[in-house]
Design an enzyme around this catalytic site. Sequence first.
Site, mmCIF file in Angstrom:
data_model
loop_
_atom_site.group_PDB
_atom_site.id
_atom_site.type_symbol
_atom_site.label_atom_id
_atom_site.label_comp_id
_atom_site.label_asym_id
_atom_site.label_seq_id
_atom_site.Cartn_x
_atom_site.Cartn_y
_atom_site.Cartn_z
ATOM 1 N N HIS A 1 0.816 -1.203 0.000
ATOM 2 C CA HIS A 1 0.000 0.000 0.000
ATOM 3 C C HIS A 1 0.854 1.258 0.000
ATOM 4 O O HIS A 1 0.637 2.192 -0.766
ATOM 5 C CB HIS A 1 -0.926 0.000 1.222
ATOM 6 C CG HIS A 1 -1.640 1.290 1.403
ATOM 7 N ND1 HIS A 1 -1.190 2.263 2.262
ATOM 8 C CD2 HIS A 1 -2.713 1.792 0.777
ATOM 9 C CE1 HIS A 1 -1.998 3.290 2.172
ATOM 10 N NE2 HIS A 1 -2.929 3.030 1.291
ATOM 11 N N ARG B 1 3.610 40.008 -10.947
ATOM 12 C CA ARG B 1 2.983 40.767 -9.852
ATOM 13 C C ARG B 1 4.019 41.760 -9.343
ATOM 14 O O ARG B 1 4.929 41.386 -8.592
ATOM 15 C CB ARG B 1 2.575 39.821 -8.720
ATOM 16 C CG ARG B 1 1.441 38.862 -9.051
ATOM 17 C CD ARG B 1 1.198 37.957 -7.859
ATOM 18 N NE ARG B 1 -0.052 37.255 -7.915
ATOM 19 C CZ ARG B 1 -0.187 35.954 -8.237
ATOM 20 N NH1 ARG B 1 0.866 35.242 -8.572
ATOM 21 N NH2 ARG B 1 -1.375 35.377 -8.220
ATOM 22 N N CYS C 1 -4.654 33.884 -15.373
ATOM 23 C CA CYS C 1 -3.416 33.854 -14.597
ATOM 24 C C CYS C 1 -3.670 33.554 -13.120
ATOM 25 O O CYS C 1 -2.769 33.630 -12.306
ATOM 26 C CB CYS C 1 -2.633 35.151 -14.772
ATOM 27 S SG CYS C 1 -3.540 36.585 -14.196
#
Length: 880
Positions: free
Chosen positions: A460, A566, A837
């Site tokens: 697992h 930015r 964006c």
Amino acid sequence: MEVDLVSHKYVYAFSEGNGSMRELLGGKGANLAEMTKLGMPVPQGFTISTEACTKYYDDGRKISDEIQAEIMEHIVKLEETAGKKFGDNENPLLVSVRSGARASMPGMMDTILNLGLNEDVVKVLADKSGNPRWAWDCYRRFIQMYSDVVMEVGKKYFEELIDKMKEEKGVTEDVDLTAEDLAVLAGQFKDEYKSKIGKDFPTDPKEQLMGAIEAVFRSWDNPRANVYRRDNDIPYSWGTAVNVQMMAFGNMGDTSGTGVAFTRDPATGEKKLMGEFLMNAQGEDVVAGVRTPSPIAQLHDVMPEVYDQFVEICNTLENHYRDMQDMEFTIEDKKLYMLQTRNGKRTAKAALKIACDLVDEGMISEEKAVAMIDPRNLDTLLHPQFDAKAIKAATPIGKALPASPGAACGKIVFTADDAKAWGEKGEKVVLVRLETSPEDIEGMKAAQGILTVRGGMTSHAAVVARGMGTCCVSGCQEIKMDEENKQFELDGKTFKEGDYISIDGSTGNIYDGIIPTVPAEIAGEFGRIMDMADKFRTLKVRTNADTPADAKKARELGAEGIGLCRTEHMFFEADRIAAFREMICADTVEEREAALDKIMPYQQSDFEALYEALEGCPVTIRFLDPPLHEFVPTEEADIEALAKAQGKSVADIKAIINSLHEFNPMMGHRGCRLTVTYPEIAKMQTKAVIRAAINVSKAHPDWKIVPEIMIPLVGEVKELKFVKDVVVATADKEIAAAGVELKYEVGTMIEIPRAALTADEIAKEAEFFCFGTNDLTQMTFGFSRDDAGKFLDAYYDTKIYESDPFAKLDQAGVGQLMKMAVKLGKQTRPDMHCGICGEHGGDPSSVEFCHEIGLDYVSCSPFRVPIARLAAAQAAIKSK
Ligand code: PEP
Ligand code: MG
């Protein structure tokens, strides 16, 4: 609504289905049907459809009488085919009950084996087979699984009873317990069941069957399945199918066994049969990691004919599905049975290699190769590795199976809950466990790496870690684990909670202490698949980058421009933030202009570096959008420094800061509102952009730079016009003064619902649109992007939302606004370009939506550029 319940079919014999019916039969059911059609040795059975699961939930978690009746009809048919009967004294029928959703969800739902056993049947089996040990082993396993899965008693009590029995008998392995021991254990298990549930363990096979089917339906909604679905974009509405299949027994003695195998290496993609098996064992033993299995090649020595037959089946299946297969098989007294086949989960590296190899082998087209790779998987390729020098100098203290590639270094934790809690505090952790179970998924997600004591390559831990792209080393048996005291011993040293450890999921090596990691290097088939993807996609992929270094990285990863720079992010460093704060805390135009004069050189040189890095590709520069609360100083020392720089008293500065306080900063004085109040900010930024573009154009006349200036948070065309007028006046003056020709564009972000609603008006001024879906999601839902995490869990639990709308675009709401805005915008200005964006620009399903609504590009963070390229190609292929 009238529904013809009588004629609706909910149950399909394996002989009635085929591989194309996965929506209805789930992956496992469809493939069992397909293997039956191919004439492979599949124990027969039937599939209860996903529609039955949906109906179970619609009916208030009840299996309707009609469906129960249909199931029982199929049991009768199965009894006829098998020549066995439920609860029979001669030839009892035993079945397995397993889940199987449309998309495979390994280990997330429940399975019950050996159903149909009771005290009488077990005796019949023991006598008839002459193998009482096997019969009692089946029975005790059944009681254990049924109690755990159906009645939720919990495995722990039973394991304790087994351990006690082994201790009493002086043996270490389950297989060393005798028939009598197991019969005693079965009795103890039933007592345990009765004491926990208050009722006798059910003896009627029909009652057992309905209980088990219901438990599988119920497991569709268990917490680990819900988390897995959210991570893997699997809708809750799909439901799971249930497969009821005649048992084949791998635990009948040394001529029986069980195993799992892949037709290609799921870690590297290499074309060779890979897998593991255990003799005298049942299915779950291999994947659960309780015993460590042998490599599949050794089956050749144990049972050559069975091995040859299995290899032939593997080849047939791979050629048939034209993809790497992951199979489960059982050998019952030298006879091979196929229990499952599916397209195997694989690492990103293997996915790329397998896709390219299949193209080269003439098995699939390039289109298929691009379509078969899960874009989210690529993330793992881009993950860190150990620093080559440091790793060379280090000596491993242990070695185990390289279960999932990548490198991890972190503090040791021993429980999934601790991993999660420490992860939330920002700690890097390595989760060390005896073995993992699906309940550990959240902890595994939070960990940098996973180290287990038990389990093979298909355990697992290995399967889940690979799927998540988390580094994992499994099966380190040298570890002496002391879970209770949260410590273990390895290589003569005691490791405690919080100690550092490093693990290498590509080699299986384990190291004491900290080994630094370095970013991933992309090589191999990656470039080839990306080139294929680029041939099909029509959507361009840009990047969100604020620094030349980010921009360069994104270019290397294939970005075709910057979709969002930015500009406020260019001021995070200590020396710059001071000037920025002076600008924010200025209280006259003169003071602000003085601060802006300090900022301007930074801006211009940053923009120049970005234009250089982008080599003539488009660069969108978003004008300042600083949520003020993120930038005003809060520390006393910073306030004093600011006061000094401004020639003001600390009290004056504090008064200014107070006056800037906003109750709702994300809906406050930010974006273009700042420029409407202080036009000099836009003037400075325009000068910096235009001067940078002129300078770089002069140095590189062939690059044809067209600056794209983007105004944020616009909701009304007049406010855009106001700011645009400032920009145009300033830009034109700069261009004229330089005596050059330079084209530039002024566009806007669409991130306020009003802008989307009035996009035709906005487009009169905006030369391009870019959807800021972070804010657009925030404003459309009306909840804060910074705080939503605090209550979203409750929304997932109640199924109000299935995913985080800030990560995966809400197509029904936010998406509709986007679609409308594109249409309205293009009505006004047919040639305008439109992009996105927000964070959604790197999310595959959102990228597909952007393709559908006709955007020109998506823009995302650098490391997600390859994901977006592939997702864009897949969207184009899908829409063909
Ligand atoms: C947006 O809102 O989607 C966006 C890109 O802008 P920011 O995240 O800077 O608000
Ligand atoms: Mg925004």
